[in-house]
Motif scaffolding. Structure first.
Motif, PDB file in Angstrom:
ATOM      1  N   ILE A  75       0.827  -1.206   0.000  1.00 48.47           N
ATOM      2  CA  ILE A  75       0.000   0.000   0.000  1.00 48.47           C
ATOM      3  C   ILE A  75       0.859   1.253   0.000  1.00 48.47           C
ATOM      4  O   ILE A  75       0.582   2.208  -0.739  1.00 48.47           O
ATOM      5  N   ASN A  76       1.899   1.261   0.812  1.00 51.19           N
ATOM      6  CA  ASN A  76       2.738   2.455   0.959  1.00 51.19           C
ATOM      7  C   ASN A  76       4.211   2.066   0.819  1.00 51.19           C
ATOM      8  O   ASN A  76       4.923   1.915   1.809  1.00 51.19           O
ATOM      9  N   PRO A  77       4.669   1.903  -0.430  1.00 46.65           N
ATOM     10  CA  PRO A  77       6.037   1.425  -0.647  1.00 46.65           C
ATOM     11  C   PRO A  77       7.119   2.453  -0.335  1.00 46.65           C
ATOM     12  O   PRO A  77       8.248   2.079  -0.035  1.00 46.65           O
ATOM     13  N   VAL A  78       6.806   3.746  -0.421  1.00 44.16           N
ATOM     14  CA  VAL A  78       7.795   4.794  -0.171  1.00 44.16           C
ATOM     15  C   VAL A  78       7.308   5.653   0.992  1.00 44.16           C
ATOM     16  O   VAL A  78       6.318   6.378   0.869  1.00 44.16           O
ATOM     17  N   ALA A  79       7.995   5.556   2.123  1.00 43.36           N
ATOM     18  CA  ALA A  79       7.574   6.248   3.337  1.00 43.36           C
ATOM     19  C   ALA A  79       8.749   7.022   3.929  1.00 43.36           C
ATOM     20  O   ALA A  79       9.878   6.520   3.978  1.00 43.36           O
ATOM     21  N   TYR A  80       8.468   8.242   4.362  1.00 44.33           N
ATOM     22  CA  TYR A  80       9.492   9.096   4.971  1.00 44.33           C
ATOM     23  C   TYR A  80       9.017   9.554   6.344  1.00 44.33           C
ATOM     24  O   TYR A  80       7.829   9.841   6.543  1.00 44.33           O
ATOM     25  N   ALA A  99       8.813   9.219 -10.880  1.00 42.88           N
ATOM     26  CA  ALA A  99       7.506   8.751 -11.333  1.00 42.88           C
ATOM     27  C   ALA A  99       7.585   7.305 -11.812  1.00 42.88           C
ATOM     28  O   ALA A  99       6.692   6.504 -11.553  1.00 42.88           O
ATOM     29  N   SER A 100       8.663   6.970 -12.504  1.00 42.08           N
ATOM     30  CA  SER A 100       8.790   5.602 -13.022  1.00 42.08           C
ATOM     31  C   SER A 100       8.938   4.594 -11.887  1.00 42.08           C
ATOM     32  O   SER A 100       8.392   3.487 -11.954  1.00 42.08           O
ATOM     33  N   GLY A 101       9.671   4.970 -10.833  1.00 40.28           N
ATOM     34  CA  GLY A 101       9.819   4.079  -9.689  1.00 40.28           C
ATOM     35  C   GLY A 101       8.495   3.841  -8.985  1.00 40.28           C
ATOM     36  O   GLY A 101       8.147   2.691  -8.649  1.00 40.28           O
ATOM     37  N   GLU A 103       5.571   4.205 -10.327  1.00 41.63           N
ATOM     38  CA  GLU A 103       4.725   3.448 -11.255  1.00 41.63           C
ATOM     39  C   GLU A 103       5.000   1.954 -11.131  1.00 41.63           C
ATOM     40  O   GLU A 103       4.068   1.134 -11.147  1.00 41.63           O
ATOM     41  N   GLY A 104       6.271   1.593 -10.990  1.00 39.46           N
ATOM     42  CA  GLY A 104       6.614   0.179 -10.851  1.00 39.46           C
ATOM     43  C   GLY A 104       5.965  -0.447  -9.625  1.00 39.46           C
ATOM     44  O   GLY A 104       5.425  -1.560  -9.697  1.00 39.46           O
ATOM     45  N   PHE A 105       6.008   0.266  -8.495  1.00 43.24           N
ATOM     46  CA  PHE A 105       5.360  -0.240  -7.278  1.00 43.24           C
ATOM     47  C   PHE A 105       3.850  -0.406  -7.501  1.00 43.24           C
ATOM     48  O   PHE A 105       3.256  -1.413  -7.104  1.00 43.24           O
ATOM     49  N   ILE A 106       3.232   0.589  -8.133  1.00 42.92           N
ATOM     50  CA  ILE A 106       1.786   0.555  -8.330  1.00 42.92           C
ATOM     51  C   ILE A 106       1.401  -0.560  -9.296  1.00 42.92           C
ATOM     52  O   ILE A 106       0.415  -1.284  -9.075  1.00 42.92           O
ATOM     53  N   ARG A 107       2.185  -0.736 -10.363  1.00 45.02           N
ATOM     54  CA  ARG A 107       1.888  -1.812 -11.314  1.00 45.02           C
ATOM     55  C   ARG A 107       1.933  -3.173 -10.614  1.00 45.02           C
ATOM     56  O   ARG A 107       1.143  -4.073 -10.929  1.00 45.02           O
ATOM     57  N   GLY A 108       2.853  -3.313  -9.663  1.00 46.23           N
ATOM     58  CA  GLY A 108       2.901  -4.559  -8.897  1.00 46.23           C
ATOM     59  C   GLY A 108       1.649  -4.747  -8.067  1.00 46.23           C
ATOM     60  O   GLY A 108       1.072  -5.849  -8.007  1.00 46.23           O
ATOM     61  N   ALA A 109       1.194  -3.665  -7.427  1.00 49.97           N
ATOM     62  CA  ALA A 109      -0.022  -3.739  -6.609  1.00 49.97           C
ATOM     63  C   ALA A 109      -1.247  -4.012  -7.471  1.00 49.97           C
ATOM     64  O   ALA A 109      -2.232  -4.602  -7.004  1.00 49.97           O
ATOM     65  N   MET A 110      -1.199  -3.589  -8.729  1.00 51.26           N
ATOM     66  CA  MET A 110      -2.327  -3.804  -9.633  1.00 51.26           C
ATOM     67  C   MET A 110      -2.597  -5.294  -9.875  1.00 51.26           C
ATOM     68  O   MET A 110      -3.676  -5.672 -10.320  1.00 51.26           O
TER      69      MET A 110
END
Length: 232
Positions: A75-80, A99-101, A103-110
């Motif tokens: 759900i939240n691959p990049v957290a600060y 954006a591409s990075g 997108e890769g996380f989101i495509r996996g979640a898709m």
């Protein structure tokens, strides 16, 4: 005809306009229509340090509101940790935020089996990811419709119309919008709402009032997703 699957990006007219409250409510509204759901928050800042790692309150709300259960990192691959603009937090950490990075996380979640996936942004439409990219670049890469959360307060008309213009200039579609009442002292609320009804080129999915109980199930009572799931 009812759509079988639906994916959208949830944007806000600004930060702190209630994107998470509305996104979680939309997930429950879709679930009430017998859709399996998954909410995503690809990048977040202002996270709490826990024994499991960094955790963001908004992402946890989306995780709980989703009917399809997945790991937090999906759900939240990049957290600060710092509650600052994501691109500044990324620079402080010495990492690139692209954006591409994302997108890769989101495509996996898709690939998860949810019929409805809602991707919540961070801040407003043009929140920077770096000096060269913004969240708008991510949405363009995903090529999904946009749901706009309008925080109803002074200035919201300008913010909403600017965001609509930016969405259209990106070649994307505004699928619907939600009026979220965040300022109890807002003057001429009804006239502002009526103006948005006339000037935003998409259906209003609902008005969310000031609520003591802002749980996703209660917020869902004020939302109507039929315009999103009925393919005309």
């Amino acid at each position: 005809m009812k759509v079988n699957r639906y994916t959208a990006f949830v944007a806000g007219t600004d930060t702190d306009v209630g994107k998470t409250v509305v996104t979680a409510g939309l997930l429950k509204a879709f679930e009430a229509q017998e859709y399996s759901t998954l909410g995503l928050k690809p990048v977040s800042a202002g996270c709490e340090v826990t024994h499991e790692g960094l955790r963001n309150e908004d992402a946890l709300i989306l995780q709980a509101a989703s009917s399809v259960k997945v790991r937090y990192e999906t759900i939240n691959p990049v957290a600060y940790e710092p509650a600052i603009a994501p691109h500044i937090a990324a620079m402080d950490s010495g990492k690139n935020l692209t954006a591409s990075g994302l997108e890769g996380f989101i495509r996996g979640a898709m690939l998860k089996p949810a019929k409805v996936k809602l991707i919540e942004g961070a801040g407003g439409w043009f929140t920077p990811l770096s000096y060269r990219e913004t969240l708008a670049d991510l949405v363009k890469r995903l090529d999904v419709p946009v749901i706009l959360v309008v925080g109803m307060r002074l200035g919201c008309l300008n913010h909403a119309l600017l965001t609509l213009s930016a969405i259209q200039q990106s070649g994307l579609t505004l699928a619907g919008w939600v009026a979220n009442k965040i300022d109890p002292e807002m003057s001429r609320y009804q006239e502002n709402f009526d103006t948005l009804m006339h000037m935003l080129s998409a259906p209003c999915l609902g008005e969310v009032p000031l609520l003591e109980d802002s749980s996703p199930s209660n917020v869902a009572k004020y939302l109507d997703v039929s315009a999103l799931i009925n393919n005309h």
